[in-house]
Design an enzyme around this catalytic site. Structure first.
Site, short mmCIF file in Angstrom:
data_model
loop_
_atom_site.label_atom_id
_atom_site.label_comp_id
_atom_site.label_asym_id
_atom_site.label_seq_id
_atom_site.Cartn_x
_atom_site.Cartn_y
_atom_site.Cartn_z
N ASP A 11 0.85 -1.21 0.00
CA ASP A 11 0.00 0.00 0.00
C ASP A 11 0.88 1.26 0.00
OD1 ASP A 11 0.97 -0.37 2.63
OD2 ASP A 11 -0.80 0.58 3.53
N ASP A 16 6.87 0.92 1.80
CA ASP A 16 6.49 -0.04 0.75
C ASP A 16 7.32 0.20 -0.51
OD1 ASP A 16 3.50 -1.11 1.70
OD2 ASP A 16 3.91 0.94 2.29
N ASN A 40 -2.26 3.01 3.48
CA ASN A 40 -1.65 4.31 3.78
C ASN A 40 -2.44 5.46 3.15
OD1 ASN A 40 0.51 3.52 5.42
ND2 ASN A 40 1.65 2.82 3.62
N THR A 123 2.84 -6.05 2.81
CA THR A 123 3.34 -4.88 3.54
C THR A 123 2.22 -3.85 3.74
OG1 THR A 123 4.10 -3.81 1.50
CG2 THR A 123 5.69 -5.21 2.67
N PHE A 164 -0.60 -0.58 12.50
CA PHE A 164 -1.47 -0.03 11.44
C PHE A 164 -2.02 -1.10 10.47
CE2 PHE A 164 -2.01 1.88 7.20
CZ PHE A 164 -3.01 2.80 7.48
N ASN A 165 -1.16 -1.94 9.89
CA ASN A 165 -1.64 -2.87 8.86
C ASN A 165 -2.69 -3.84 9.39
OD1 ASN A 165 0.02 -1.77 6.92
ND2 ASN A 165 1.68 -3.26 7.23
N HIS A 238 9.83 0.07 8.10
CA HIS A 238 9.19 -1.21 8.42
C HIS A 238 9.21 -2.24 7.28
CE1 HIS A 238 7.22 0.90 11.81
NE2 HIS A 238 6.82 1.82 10.95
N ASP A 239 8.60 -1.86 6.15
CA ASP A 239 8.20 -2.88 5.17
C ASP A 239 9.34 -3.68 4.53
OD1 ASP A 239 5.54 -2.33 5.60
OD2 ASP A 239 5.39 -0.89 3.96
C1 BDR Z 1 3.03 -0.15 8.49
O1 BDR Z 1 2.04 0.87 8.35
C2 BDR Z 1 2.24 1.61 7.18
O2 BDR Z 1 2.04 2.96 7.42
C3 BDR Z 1 3.64 1.29 6.71
O3 BDR Z 1 3.72 1.35 5.31
C4 BDR Z 1 3.88 -0.09 7.24
O4 BDR Z 1 3.44 -1.07 6.33
C5 BDR Z 1 3.77 0.06 9.78
O5 BDR Z 1 2.89 -0.01 10.86
CA CA Z 2 2.91 -0.52 4.07
#
Ligand code: BDR
Ligand code: CA
Length: 310
Positions: A11, A16, A40, A123, A164-165, A238-239
């Site tokens: 996303d 990502d 996102n 991701t 978040f994801n 993160h991703d």
């Molecule tokens: C995740 O949330 C998104 O904002 C980032 O792309 C990542 O995948 C981190 O919590």
């Molecule tokens: Ca992401």
């Protein structure tokens, strides 16, 4: 060397974007396709961003657009971190918007049924993969594993409990985590260790090619927004941890444990309840990332960006 066949469901999103570039650059990975989730930003924006990044790093893989909405809950986005476009900071050329005509879930199904041992890398929110598993349950026997950026063994980044994801579509995560497919979870407890300090941005800037320019410009905005939002010194990248864990198995260490997804619509909605100390004596069903070699991680990011130098 047999390349690992992957589908990347993403996303974009700044981190990502870096995951896409690593998947395209690595000689150990064959990227079969990109599927796009809303997360996102809205699906229109994340789809456009995915296509722009893929084409910028010279990949012509099929890119399919996924669901605009989560399965049950209302949609949320993360504009405070990724900006109004979902990928603020870099001006891409105007590429033809030549998306695959299939829904993301259908592209996943077709690729998984046609190729053995596909690894699903996610991701973003898990909406598309959950839909694919419900539409064509046979894919659950065919997928080699799912490598997820999502969840945490500790506190969240979207609520006290949730990352978040997973928070975006916990019901989808519940379906995927209970599908019987092997799950490798790269959560915030690990991804918060790979911070894009200014020193990292300067190091990548020295590579001085088109892709390092993209990285630097995107990461400056990502850093600024994360600093403001979370009062942290630099942004966690993160991703790409998912892709790095496939490129070099020694970088991310996983421990198998019981993990459940909280789908109660209360304060812990979206929590990945990780039984690190095996209190509950339940089935160990998920490989959870518990350690990351930060230096090796940045070395892999750097060498991926270097592959784009002529
Ligand atoms: C995740 O949330 C998104 O904002 C980032 O792309 C990542 O995948 C981190 O919590
Ligand atoms: Ca992401």
């Amino acid at each position: 060397m047999n390349k690992q066949k992957i589908i990347l469901d993403c996303d974009p999103g700044h981190d990502d974007a870096v995951a896409i570039l690593l998947a395209v650059a690595s000689p150990k990975i064959e990227l079969l396709g990109i599927t796009v989730a809303a997360g996102n930003q809205t699906i229109e924006k994340t789809a456009k961003n995915a296509l722009n990044v893929a084409r910028f790093v010279k990949s012509n893989v099929p890119i399919a657009i996924g669901s605009a909405e989560p399965l049950v809950r209302d949609r949320i986005i993360c504009e405070q971190v990724h900006g109004e476009s979902g990928l603020d900071g870099f001006a891409f050329p105007n590429y033809p918007q030549d998306f695959d005509k299939r829904h993301a879930a259908q592209l996943m199904i077709d690729l998984i049924m046609a190729n053995d041992d596909v690894i699903m890398v996610t991701t973003g929110p898990l909406t598309n993969l959950a839909l694919a598993m419900k539409l064509e349950p046979r894919i659950c026997q065919r997928i080699k594993k799912v490598v997820v950026m999502g969840g945490s063994t500790d506190n969240g980044n979207t609520s006290p409990a949730a990352e978040f994801n997973i928070m975006c579509d916990a019901e989808a995560a519940y379906i995927v985590f209970n599908s019987g497919v092997e799950i490798y979870m790269c959560g915030l407890n690990i991804t918060r260790k790979v911070l894009v300090y200014d020193g990292i941005i300067n190091r990548m800037a020295k590579i001085n090619n088109e892709v390092s320019d993209m990285f630097v410009q995107l990461m400056r905005v990502f850093n600024e927004n994360q600093r403001k939002t979370f009062q942290i010194p630099a942004a966690p990248l993160h991703d790409p941890v998912t892709i790095v864990s496939l490129i070099d198995e020694s970088v991310v260490k996983f421990t198998k444990m019981n993990v459940t997804i909280d789908i109660n619509h209360g304060p812990s909605y979206g929590r990945t309840n990780c039984d690190v100390f095996d209190y509950l004596k339940q089935e160990k069903n998920v490989y959870v990332a518990m350690h990351i070699d930060v230096d090796k991680y940045w070395d892999i990011v750097e060498s991926a960006i270097r592959t784009f130098s002529k």
